[in-house]
Enzyme design. Structure first.
Site, short mmCIF file in Angstrom:
data_model
loop_
_atom_site.label_atom_id
_atom_site.label_comp_id
_atom_site.label_asym_id
_atom_site.label_seq_id
_atom_site.Cartn_x
_atom_site.Cartn_y
_atom_site.Cartn_z
N GLY A 1 42.46 30.24 39.30
CA GLY A 1 42.79 30.99 38.10
C GLY A 1 43.15 30.17 36.87
O GLY A 1 43.82 30.67 35.97
N SER A 2 42.66 28.92 36.79
CA SER A 2 43.02 28.14 35.60
C SER A 2 42.32 28.69 34.35
O SER A 2 42.89 28.67 33.25
CB SER A 2 42.71 26.65 35.80
N LYS B 1 28.57 46.31 49.77
CA LYS B 1 28.86 45.93 48.38
C LYS B 1 28.92 47.16 47.48
O LYS B 1 29.80 47.28 46.62
CB LYS B 1 27.79 44.96 47.88
N MET C 1 33.71 34.64 43.17
CA MET C 1 32.74 34.03 44.09
C MET C 1 31.78 35.03 44.72
O MET C 1 31.34 34.84 45.86
CB MET C 1 33.48 33.23 45.18
N ARG C 2 31.45 36.09 44.01
CA ARG C 2 30.50 37.07 44.55
C ARG C 2 29.44 37.44 43.52
O ARG C 2 29.73 37.41 42.32
CB ARG C 2 31.23 38.37 44.93
N ILE D 1 27.23 39.99 41.46
CA ILE D 1 27.49 41.33 40.95
C ILE D 1 26.29 42.22 41.32
O ILE D 1 25.14 41.86 41.09
CB ILE D 1 27.68 41.29 39.41
N ASN E 1 29.76 35.22 32.52
CA ASN E 1 30.27 34.26 33.52
C ASN E 1 30.39 32.87 32.89
O ASN E 1 29.68 32.54 31.94
CB ASN E 1 29.28 34.19 34.69
N HIS F 1 30.17 28.79 34.02
CA HIS F 1 29.67 27.97 35.13
C HIS F 1 29.81 26.49 34.74
O HIS F 1 29.45 26.10 33.63
CB HIS F 1 28.21 28.31 35.41
#
Ligand code: GRF
Length: 190
Positions: A14-15, A62, A87-88, A90, A104, A106
């Site tokens: 969570g940084s 899902k 980590m999933r 969508i 997102n 990355h």
């Protein structure tokens, strides 16, 4: 004009979440996490930010857990979703409901090094630089349209840790800025 409500999705440390909520021009209305023991949940609690936590294995598939996420997003009238270490992939339920509104971050210069362990793979490839990409989310793995990229050099004396630190610092500066631009919020404090 009222600020649009935003939700951050995160699975771990969570940084980036911390950097976003530390920006005085931004408020996060809901943290969504698929990991009930993630440190990011403690950060949200400390800042009195509502959380929706779920365990995927407790749902049939899902589509079912994304229905539950959608219900939480509706409850908080969320307009934008920002993934920060979620980590999933969508699925279509969320993508259809939030078309063009899921983003997102990355830790590489996409399309180089999509997926997991992007920093380690760039480091081991002895690239001269890597970087950070912020992109819209589509059904692929880190394949959606790129919004912005910032290169980060890899120095000869770098260890994986020093490189990780440099990339994280870049992420923490870039993501809040880009979020503000996307949701049209004026910066209150630089
Ligand atoms: C970040 O490097 C982000 O780019 C990637 O996952 C990591 C999350 O780190 N998608 P943190 O949980 O925000 O510290």
């Amino acid at each position: 004009m009222a600020k649009p409500n935003i939700s951050i999705f995160a699975s771990g440390r969570g940084s980036n979440f911390k950097a976003i909520i530390a920006d005085q021009s931004l408020t996060c209305q809901l943290l969504v996490s698929d990991n009930p023991t993630a440190p990011v949940i403690e950060i949200a609690k400390k800042h009195h930010i509502p959380t929706f936590t779920f365990e995927p294995k407790q749902y049939a598939d899902k589509a079912s857990y994304e229905q539950a996420i959608l219900a939480a997003l509706k409850k908080y009238e969320i307009e934008w979703i920002f993934l920060a270490g979620y980590m999933r992939m969508i699925g279509p339920n969320l993508l259809n409901e939030y078309t063009g509104k899921i983003v997102n971050i990355h830790p590489s210069l996409l399309p180089a090094f999509p997926g997991k362990d992007a920093i380690t793979r760039a480091y081991k490839a002895r690239s001269e630089q890597t970087g950070v990409t912020i992109h819209y989310v589509d059904e692929g793995m880190d394949t959606g349209p790129i919004i912005c990229q910032q290169p980060v050099p890899i120095h000869e004396q770098d260890t994986l840790e020093t490189l990780q630190t440099r990339i994280q610092k870049t992420e923490h500066q870039l993501y809040p800025k880009v979020i503000k631009e996307l949701i049209n919020v004026k910066t209150l404090v630089e």
